[in-house]
Design a protein around this motif. Structure first.
Motif, PDB file in Angstrom:
ATOM      1  N   LEU A  46      45.521  30.582  38.701  1.00 16.99           N
ATOM      2  CA  LEU A  46      44.487  30.625  39.729  1.00 16.99           C
ATOM      3  C   LEU A  46      44.426  32.004  40.383  1.00 16.99           C
ATOM      4  O   LEU A  46      43.334  32.550  40.601  1.00 16.99           O
ATOM      5  N   ARG A  47      45.596  32.571  40.709  1.00 11.31           N
ATOM      6  CA  ARG A  47      45.613  33.912  41.313  1.00 11.31           C
ATOM      7  C   ARG A  47      45.099  34.958  40.324  1.00 11.31           C
ATOM      8  O   ARG A  47      44.326  35.852  40.684  1.00 11.31           O
ATOM      9  N   ASP A  48      45.524  34.850  39.082  1.00 15.90           N
ATOM     10  CA  ASP A  48      45.070  35.812  38.072  1.00 15.90           C
ATOM     11  C   ASP A  48      43.563  35.714  37.865  1.00 15.90           C
ATOM     12  O   ASP A  48      42.873  36.728  37.725  1.00 15.90           O
ATOM     13  N   ARG A  49      43.073  34.492  37.835  1.00 19.64           N
ATOM     14  CA  ARG A  49      41.643  34.283  37.639  1.00 19.64           C
ATOM     15  C   ARG A  49      40.838  34.822  38.815  1.00 19.64           C
ATOM     16  O   ARG A  49      39.750  35.375  38.642  1.00 19.64           O
ATOM     17  N   ALA A  50      41.380  34.664  40.023  1.00 19.68           N
ATOM     18  CA  ALA A  50      40.680  35.133  41.221  1.00 19.68           C
ATOM     19  C   ALA A  50      40.531  36.650  41.221  1.00 19.68           C
ATOM     20  O   ALA A  50      39.563  37.192  41.787  1.00 19.68           O
ATOM     21  N   ARG A  51      41.461  37.353  40.601  1.00 19.81           N
ATOM     22  CA  ARG A  51      41.387  38.819  40.562  1.00 19.81           C
ATOM     23  C   ARG A  51      40.365  39.333  39.551  1.00 19.81           C
ATOM     24  O   ARG A  51      39.926  40.485  39.648  1.00 19.81           O
ATOM     25  N   SER A  52      39.993  38.493  38.587  1.00 21.63           N
ATOM     26  CA  SER A  52      39.141  38.962  37.493  1.00 21.63           C
ATOM     27  C   SER A  52      37.694  38.509  37.603  1.00 21.63           C
ATOM     28  O   SER A  52      36.904  38.771  36.700  1.00 21.63           O
TER      29      SER A  52
END
Length: 776
Positions: free
Chosen positions: A260-266
């Motif tokens: 979720l955090r990784d997706r939010a950055r991209s």
């Protein structure tokens, strides 16, 4: 101190486990029917069925674990306070913080379990459930195709099967009509005497047909018609692959916490907000165990007179307030008005501030929970008589002394004063249980719809109207369980406090004691029936329309002009590309006349247009052709500009079938609807089961009341925990049996009437037998 620690933890933990069991069971019943259907038709191996069962539980536990912590602390401590055990413990030197240290063992354990579930188990279970459904969908398709109903679940293919027989690993079809509508204006038709669908991998099926033919036409040359016969042929069918889905289409709740955090950055900031809200929510909901416990401890310690009833009511109020604030915070965060972290943690922050105040106040002067008076306690006897709470409070007078101080609800010779006493308690507990279930179901419904509400900017009035209209159906669905709990609690507490023994000592039979509650249950069962006939169809129709509005779907239309395949009254199959229901006109209409003996096309009629002539009471076909077929040969062919066919006698109303849900019709409307659909070749087995359930389901409420009586007499002496556990056990057994018979009826393994009435018959016989065994 160790003895007190174990004693307090045992009291709190037992009530928390009961709360978790009840809450999780209520939420899980929605998926139980689908799981049992897999078991009944044996289309999924038992290990896969067990996997489906376990994969659906973690999501419910995300909400029910914090609720169960609050239930355990409030009801457990309230029971100890009502029996003055808290007073004795505090007199021995135990302060509020001492109780906090003892309960911290329980709270931290629940918080750790909830955190593990929210961060890892729930997302993993949703992902695993999606993969498992993808693996099973190939083997499920052959069972989803019902006889005499058009199946449109395959891409660019419409399937009609005359009859279905179960076989090992699949289903055998007799009389197969398959239309390849890749070219919608010129479908390629295949008919076969027999067929079987075999899965080949996860996204591919293999349709094996025996003794059939394929019919093709050339739209540019009407006189060209090709028939290809075969003894055996195989048709591959591709299914949409889940692996081809874009990553952003994966549900947010099914993504890993780190992802979720990784997706939010991209992604863009607007989309990132949704991922961050879910990320923080996975930490905030488990932390509710801590803040709800901090609020519950001082409130539970101060409930000296309210007992379990005070704890029960407070649990409902606090759960509703917490999830309501949580919904507001998430809503504001998704709209960008507050940060994702603040929105997800808003309810925890509010309850943490309230907990600090209550804990500080509890050390100075305990919060007077007993000052919160319930409306039903205004007519209590004088202070020298002890108040019986929702639990094990001490008693100082017998039942007759208490009843004599009460104001009569009824003034007739029946019910008597004793009946008033029993009914008063029964309706109090019934109201408390109804409110609990309603809050639980509405909160869970709101959480499910919150994303759609914000995405489509649904007005608050629309959401409120939806909840108002869906509430009656939710209560109707859980009415048997509510009745079971209410009767068990009412007579269980009377029996535990020896009131039943005192009344029986006067010569009053146990059957006379329970008669007012059984009568009330019969009245409520009749009320459910009339509500289903007069009220629920309207609210269900309204809530379905509001649900579509919240989901962003077009308003539900009950007239389906897009239903392009209809089976006629005389073995005719109608296919059209457009139907104007106002003018009674068809565009690009084809009629296939089927020989029922050979299941082959005996005549095929095509017209560019057709309209209904009231003067002749017939359809007028324009610009078309007619072919008569004899097996593989074309017996005759002729084109026409205008023509009529007397054998095609279906009136325009025949093609204007209403598409309704069974819950949106009363008994008579559903009976007429079944008759109309059956004439059009649509499957009505499931609807016939539901037609019988409209009569059998309200009656189960009365049967549950009768069944609860003997269990309340036997389980009460073993404690309230045993009584509620018995209620949950009976509810589980009933739900499984009811859904099992319903699934068997839906799959034509039992006659619809038997499938609907069998649970009533089984539980009525068990209840009558156990009731007759009670010492009177």
């Amino acid at each position: 101190m160790r003895i007190l620690t174990r004693y307090i933890l045992r009291e709190v933990t037992s009530h928390a486990l009961i709360g978790a069991a009840i809450f999780t069971f209520v939420l899980f019943t929605r998926d139980l029917g689908r799981i049992l259907e897999l078991v009944v038709r044996a289309s999924a191996p038992l290990p896969s069925v067990a996997e489906i069962f376990f994969y659906t539980v973690p999501l419910a536990l995300t909400y029910t674990i914090p609720m169960s912590v609050l239930v355990g602390i409030l009801i457990g401590l309230s029971r100890l306070a009502a029996d003055s055990e808290i007073t004795a413990m505090r007199a021995s030197g135990m302060g509020v913080w001492s109780f906090g240290r003892v309960l911290a063992i329980f709270v931290v354990a629940a918080w750790s379990l909830s955190l593990l579930n929210g961060l890892y188990l729930a997302p993993w279970s949703l992902t695993s459930l999606g993969h498992l459904e993808d693996q099973l969908k190939g083997s499920q398709v052959s069972y989803e195709v019902q006889p005499r109903v058009f199946y449109e679940g395959f891409p660019k293919i419409v399937l009609y099967v005359q009859d279905v027989h179960s076989a090992q690993g699949g289903a055998v079809w007799n009389g197969v009509f398959l239309a390849d509508i890749s070219d919608a204006a010129n479908p390629r038709i295949t008919l076969a005497r027999e067929g079987i669908l075999v899965p080949e991998g996860q996204d591919r099926l293999h349709l094996h047909l025996v003794n059939g033919s394929t019919h093709e036409t050339d739209p540019a040359k009407a006189d060209h018609y090709q028939i290809s016969s075969f003894q055996q042929t195989d048709i591959p069918i591709e299914l949409p692959s889940s692996e081809n889905r874009a990553e952003e289409q994966i549900p947010v709740k099914a993504m890993g916490t780190g992802a979720l955090r990784d997706r939010a950055r991209s992604v863009d900031p607007v989309s990132a907000r949704w991922y961050l809200i879910e990320f923080h929510t996975r930490f905030a909901l488990p932390t509710a165990c801590l803040v709800l416990a901090m609020v519950g401890i001082p409130l539970g310690l101060s409930s000296k007179k309210s007992g379990k009833s005070g704890g029960f009511v407070l649990t409902i109020v606090l759960v509703f307030v917490y999830y309501f604030i949580s919904l507001i915070g998430v809503s504001l965060a998704k709209q960008g008005k507050v940060s994702p972290a603040f929105g997800a943690w808003l309810a925890n922050l509010v309850f943490f501030a309230a907990a600090l105040f209550l804990l500080w106040q509890a050390e100075r002067r305990p919060f007077a929970l007993s000052a919160i008076k319930l409306a039903w306690k205004r007519d209590q006897p004088p202070a020298n008589l002890s108040i019986r709470a929702f639990g094990l409070g001490r008693r100082e007078v017998n039942a007759f002394e208490r009843v004599s101080t009460r104001r009569r609800v009824f003034s007739a010779s029946f019910p008597t004063l004793l009946d008033d006493y029993v009914l008063r308690d029964f309706f109090v507990y019934l109201g408390m249980i109804v409110s609990t279930f309603l809050v639980l179901l509405l909160v869970f419904t709101l959480f499910e719809l919150l994303g759609d509400i914000l995405r489509n900017q649904t007005p608050a009035l629309v959401v409120a109207e939806y909840l108002l209209n869906v509430a009656p159906y939710l209560l109707y669905s859980v009415a048997p369980l509510i009745m079971l709990l209410a009767v068990l609690i009412t007579f269980g507490l009377m029996n535990r406090s020896n009131e039943i023994t005192a009344i029986k000592a006067t010569g009053t039979s146990i059957y006379r004691i329970v008669m007012p509650v059984v009568t009330a249950a019969a009245v409520l069962a009749a009320g459910l029936f009339f509500a289903d006939q007069l009220y629920l169809p309207h609210t269900n129709k309204r809530q379905e329309a509001l649900h579509n509005q919240i989901k962003g779907k077009p308003p539900q239309t009950y007239l389906r002009p897009d239903r392009r395949w209809i089976f006629g009254q005389h073995n005719d199959i109608y296919y059209y590309q457009f139907f104007d229901a106002d003018r009674d006109q068809f565009a690009n209409l084809t009629v296939f006349q089927i020989d029922p003996a050979t299941f082959a096309i005996s005549q095929r009629i095509h017209a560019e247009r057709a309209h209904w002539a009231d003067s002749t009471n017939r359809w007028i076909y324009e610009q078309g052709w007619q072919r008569s077929l004899n097996g593989d040969a074309i017996a005759s062919y002729h084109a026409f500009d205008v023509s009529t066919f007397p054998q095609l006698s279906e009136a325009p109303s025949y093609f204007k079938k209403e598409v309704k849900q069974y819950s949106e019709m009363n008994y008579e409307e559903l009976r007429r609807y079944i008759r109309d659909l059956q004439q059009s070749g649509f499957d009505v087995v499931r609807l016939r089961v539901q037609l019988n359930k409209k009569l059998s389901y309200p009656l189960i409420t009365l049967i549950m009341a009768v069944l609860a009586i003997p269990f309340s007499m036997s389980a009460a002496k073993k404690g309230a925990i045993t009584g509620v556990a018995v209620a949950v056990g009976i509810a589980v057994v009933y739900t499984v049996v009811s859904r099992l018979f319903e699934a068997m009826g839906d799959l034509s393994q039992l006659p619809p009437a038997l499938a609907a009435w069998s649970p009533d018959l089984i539980f009525a016989l068990v209840g009558a037998y156990l009731t007759l065994k009670i010492p009177t």
